[in-house]
Design a protein around this motif. Structure first.
Motif, short mmCIF file in Angstrom:
data_model
loop_
_atom_site.label_atom_id
_atom_site.label_comp_id
_atom_site.label_asym_id
_atom_site.label_seq_id
_atom_site.Cartn_x
_atom_site.Cartn_y
_atom_site.Cartn_z
N SER A 80 0.96 -1.14 0.11
CA SER A 80 -0.17 0.01 0.06
C SER A 80 0.72 1.29 0.04
O SER A 80 1.68 1.47 0.97
N ALA A 366 -5.17 3.83 11.31
CA ALA A 366 -6.42 3.98 10.16
C ALA A 366 -6.30 3.35 9.13
O ALA A 366 -6.98 2.73 8.31
N SER A 367 -5.05 3.65 8.41
CA SER A 367 -4.58 3.20 7.13
C SER A 367 -4.45 1.66 7.13
O SER A 367 -4.98 1.05 6.08
N TRP A 370 -8.04 0.45 7.18
CA TRP A 370 -8.91 0.48 6.00
C TRP A 370 -8.21 -0.30 4.89
O TRP A 370 -9.01 -0.89 4.19
N LEU A 373 -9.70 -3.72 5.52
CA LEU A 373 -11.18 -4.23 5.37
C LEU A 373 -11.73 -3.71 3.85
O LEU A 373 -12.59 -4.62 3.50
N SER A 374 -11.13 -2.64 3.30
CA SER A 374 -11.52 -2.39 2.16
C SER A 374 -11.19 -3.33 1.21
O SER A 374 -11.96 -3.77 0.08
N ALA A 394 -7.68 -6.43 10.33
CA ALA A 394 -8.29 -5.31 10.76
C ALA A 394 -8.84 -5.38 12.28
O ALA A 394 -8.43 -4.50 13.09
N ARG A 430 -3.23 -5.62 0.87
CA ARG A 430 -3.77 -4.78 -0.17
C ARG A 430 -3.13 -4.94 -1.55
O ARG A 430 -3.56 -5.02 -2.44
#
Length: 473
Positions: A80, A366-367, A370, A373-374, A394, A430
């Motif tokens: 990411s 938070a990243s 995210w 989960l995303s 997460a 990710r």
């Protein structure tokens, strides 16, 4: 000779450059062993507080990442980008804080903690960057997650042994060339000791249990490629250790992690897990007289005990101290415990690295959540394992982030190491899902050929995207 038939695009095969023993996952596995298996209070005598084996290994990882980054001839496109940039900016903010504090002048008692704190942060960032950018395939990523839960499960077993024995069980451990930086104190609650594994104190141990439990449960329920014993023993050890920990934080962190997972489970799974938890609670109640009263007492005094009152009073004090160096703080690691213990990692970060460092720390957590989960919800069914792993990761980060508000987590090596590593794993998750749509499922060793995008694994030990000597990408 008959002509070969049409190629099955979904047939399983190993990638052309399968990672060998010297890859990033092996490096990170050694880091996990040094972090969770070696008592965190042991340091190399010649280096003092800066000589923790895990810190030195992590710094080597940072050098490795920068070396690979500098010698690259192509753009880095592995994990990411958001996680990578936040990690680098957080390291820069801590460096600025370190420079400002030294230019303004700091007392001699804070000088060594400032140096060792700077090195610890650099090591955590290096490990997270390696995890984010250096894992070459979904299969290797899954291997690292399995090893993380296994080593954490063994730490849970150590805690259970400490609880049953009524002592730390580490007094006999003496490694030539190492000395104890501080000590390994054994505390108690009620009639029972509070186990701490190899951590310096029970609250730090609670973070290990709480962050590893969601991942262990996820693998136990979905990783059907392994035997039931390999899947369920770490989860059972971690759950039991949480029950026996004598720590409210362990219960709160475990509850946060499980509550994130519950909505993703089918009804039948929820019933099975609830039934297993009920049986476990019954066995503990019968076999350990008095434990139920001790657990009940922990929460009856919540809000009125000295620890809770200290946290409440710390907000005004922290705000007043932080206002003196609002943007970059007074230097990471320089607010010593004998000044005041905030019992809140975010308040300590505000004081030590200012608004800039605190904002980047929150952004990093938070990243990570995210990214996990995303990505999990972007994967098309029926990739049950791949989606579940994202949710479990997460949940692990959220559990650690919540517990950071209950103690000065960044001042302890194990808890901070797991938080940064989890953020790096989320970034890698990710990036690998983007590059390899055939993300791992039970029985899928690596990935489905013909479906991989940019970032196909290179030779062992090379960060993804690094050209091979022959020019292949």
């Amino acid at each position: 000779m008959t002509a070969p038939g049409p190629r099955n695009p979904y047939a399983l095969r190993r990638p052309p450059h399968a990672p060998a023993a010297g890859d990033v996952v092996s490096f990170l596995t050694v880091y996990l062993i040094l972090t969770l298996a070696v008592p965190s209070y042991l340091t190399l005598s010649a280096l003092g507080s800066m000589g923790r084996p895990s810190t030195l290994w992590a710094l080597l990882g940072l050098f490795w990442w920068f070396f690979e980054r500098l010698r690259r001839t192509t753009r880095l496109n592995a994990g990411s980008r958001a996680v990578r940039w936040i990690l680098l900016l957080f390291l820069a903010a801590v460096l600025v804080s370190y420079a400002v504090s030294n230019l303004q002048g700091i007392p001699p008692s804070e000088s060594s903690p400032a140096d060792s704190g700077m090195l610890r942060v650099a090591g955590w960032v290096g490990i997270a960057l390696l995890a984010n950018d250096g894992i070459s395939s979904p299969g290797r990523w899954l291997t690292l997650v399995r090893r993380l839960t296994l080593i954490s499960g063994l730490a849970g077993l150590l805690g259970l042994a400490q609880f049953l024995a009524g002592q730390s069980l580490l007094e006999w451990l003496s490694i030539p060339g190492f000395s104890a930086d501080g000590g390994h104190e054994v505390s108690s609650r009620g009639d029972f000791i509070r186990p701490s594994g190899t951590a310096t104190q029970p609250l730090e141990y609670a973070v290990v249990l709480s962050m590893a439990l969601p991942l262990a449960l996820t693998l136990a329920l979905t990783d059907k490629d392994r035997s039931p014993a390999a899947r369920w023993l770490p989860a059972a050890a971690l759950a039991l250790a949480c029950l026996m920990s004598g720590s409210r934080s362990a219960f709160i962190g475990a509850a946060v992690g499980v509550l994130v997972l519950i909505p993703t489970w089918p009804s039948a799974v929820r019933i099975r897990v609830l039934g297993a938890l009920t049986v476990m609670l019954g066995l503990v109640y019968v076999s350990v007289p008095g434990i139920a009263g001790t657990i009940r007492g922990m929460f009856q005094t919540l809000g009125n005990d000295s620890s809770s009152l200290s946290r409440t009073e710390s907000y005004v004090v922290a705000a007043e101290i932080a206002s003196r160096n609002l943007f970059f703080g007074r230097g990471f690691g320089t607010f010593l415990p004998n000044y005041r213990i905030f019992d809140n990692g975010y308040l300590t970060a505000l004081v030590e690295v200012g608004l800039a460092g605190l904002a980047l720390l929150v952004l990093l957590l938070a990243s990570g959540v995210w990214a996990a989960l995303s990505t999990a919800y972007s994967l098309a069914p029926p990739r049950s394992l791949a989606r579940a792993l994202g949710t479990g990761l997460a949940a692990a980060i959220l559990a650690g982030a919540v517990l950071l508000s209950f103690f000065d987590g960044l001042n302890f090596p194990i808890s901070a190491a797991l938080l940064f590593l989890a953020a790096g794993l989320a970034g890698a998750y990710r990036g690998l899902a983007r590059a390899h749509p055939g993300f791992p499922e039970p029985g899928l060793g690596m990935f489905q050929p013909g479906m991989a995008g940019p970032g196909v694994p290179g030779p062992a030990g090379r960060l993804p995207g690094k050209p091979s000597p022959s020019g292949e990408q």
